[in-house]
Design an enzyme around this catalytic site. Sequence first.
Site, short mmCIF file in Angstrom:
data_model
loop_
_atom_site.label_atom_id
_atom_site.label_comp_id
_atom_site.label_asym_id
_atom_site.label_seq_id
_atom_site.Cartn_x
_atom_site.Cartn_y
_atom_site.Cartn_z
CG MET A 1 -31.45 -19.16 -15.95
SD MET A 1 -33.11 -19.14 -15.23
CE MET A 1 -33.03 -17.70 -14.20
N GLY A 2 -28.49 -16.57 -18.87
CA GLY A 2 -28.18 -15.43 -19.74
C GLY A 2 -28.24 -14.10 -19.01
CB ALA A 3 -29.40 -11.23 -18.40
CG LEU A 4 -24.03 -14.22 -20.02
CD1 LEU A 4 -22.97 -14.77 -20.98
CD2 LEU A 4 -24.35 -15.24 -18.94
CG HIS B 1 -23.65 -14.97 -15.45
ND1 HIS B 1 -24.38 -13.81 -15.59
CD2 HIS B 1 -24.52 -15.90 -14.97
CE1 HIS B 1 -25.63 -14.02 -15.23
NE2 HIS B 1 -25.75 -15.27 -14.83
N GLY C 1 -22.54 -20.36 -8.64
CA GLY C 1 -22.20 -19.25 -7.76
C GLY C 1 -22.65 -19.47 -6.33
CG ASP D 1 -28.16 -17.97 -6.99
OD1 ASP D 1 -29.15 -17.31 -6.67
OD2 ASP D 1 -27.39 -17.60 -7.90
CD GLN E 1 -29.04 -22.27 -8.69
OE1 GLN E 1 -30.17 -21.96 -9.00
NE2 GLN E 1 -27.98 -21.68 -9.21
CB SER F 1 -29.99 -11.41 -14.60
OG SER F 1 -28.86 -12.23 -14.85
#
Length: 285
Positions: free
Chosen positions: A34-37, A41, A151, A154, A157, A190
């Site tokens: 979801m970005g904000a690497l 990440h 990862g 999570d 997930q 993030s």
Amino acid sequence: MPTSIITVRRVSELRALVAGWRRADETIGLVPTMGALHDGHLALIRQAQADCRRCIATLFVNPTQFGANEDLAAYPRDEAADRTKLAALGVDALFAPTVDEMYAPDASTTVIVAGLTEHLCGPFRPGHFAGVATVVAKLLLQSLPDAAYFGEKDFQQLQVIRRLARDLDIPVRIVGVPTVRDADGLALSSRNAYLSADERKAASTLPRTLSSIAERLARSPSDVAAQIDWGRAQLAAAGFGKIDYVEVCDVETLQPVNEVSGPARVFGAAWLGRTRLIDNAPVQR
Ligand code: AMP
């Protein structure tokens, strides 16, 4: 060092790119984000690059996995900075679709993974895993890579994604990557950007507590209830407000256990001010 990266926004372009690589017999790794690497990440990307000839990162802040009272609007977004990081790593392409590209206005199909989502974050984030499972199933089917990287931070997930890929016969290897942490043990996230200086100091109590529980259970496998009580008290004393859960679960079923008799992990989710942190630690036996 490369300073630019191919950015595609349409599924058709993504498929054309992948088809070209397939024709050249190249393997492909996918890293959904979801970005904000951050360095967490980047660890996924390095693993994908070690395993596959081509690496695609995706950037999509998926609205369907955020609850009504969650941080969708505030979620940190900086695509230009993310692109620079990905280019510096030599990532082959960034797939950054719009919400409209990902979801038809009358989209009516949802992927629900039962059982694995019954405990841990499931009850606290209604609809979250359906949103994650649906978007990840779409990303996998849009790109059909050889492998996709997620990862262990999570962990629930990760297990949900492994299960949906298996159950839906999506021919992609799902690879889990160990959690990357700051020097004091806090898992990179993030959402750590939301923490005040004092909250940031208190935050490392979460990983410390979960790994202490994991170590004690390795020695005293039947001590689960007492360790959970101890862990909750530690978090409360460190300044955590609401504690969503401290649980010990079987790694395959994600059902809570009262005694550690097979592979298990300690899981925790708790709030510091307005920020919800999650983490987990394996019980090494
Ligand atoms: P996100 O952008 O937060 O949705 O995360 C994208 C991917 O990066 C997910 O597979 C996460 O599990 C993974 N990830 C996030 N934080 C970390 C971390 N600290 N270490 C390893 N992987 C992570």
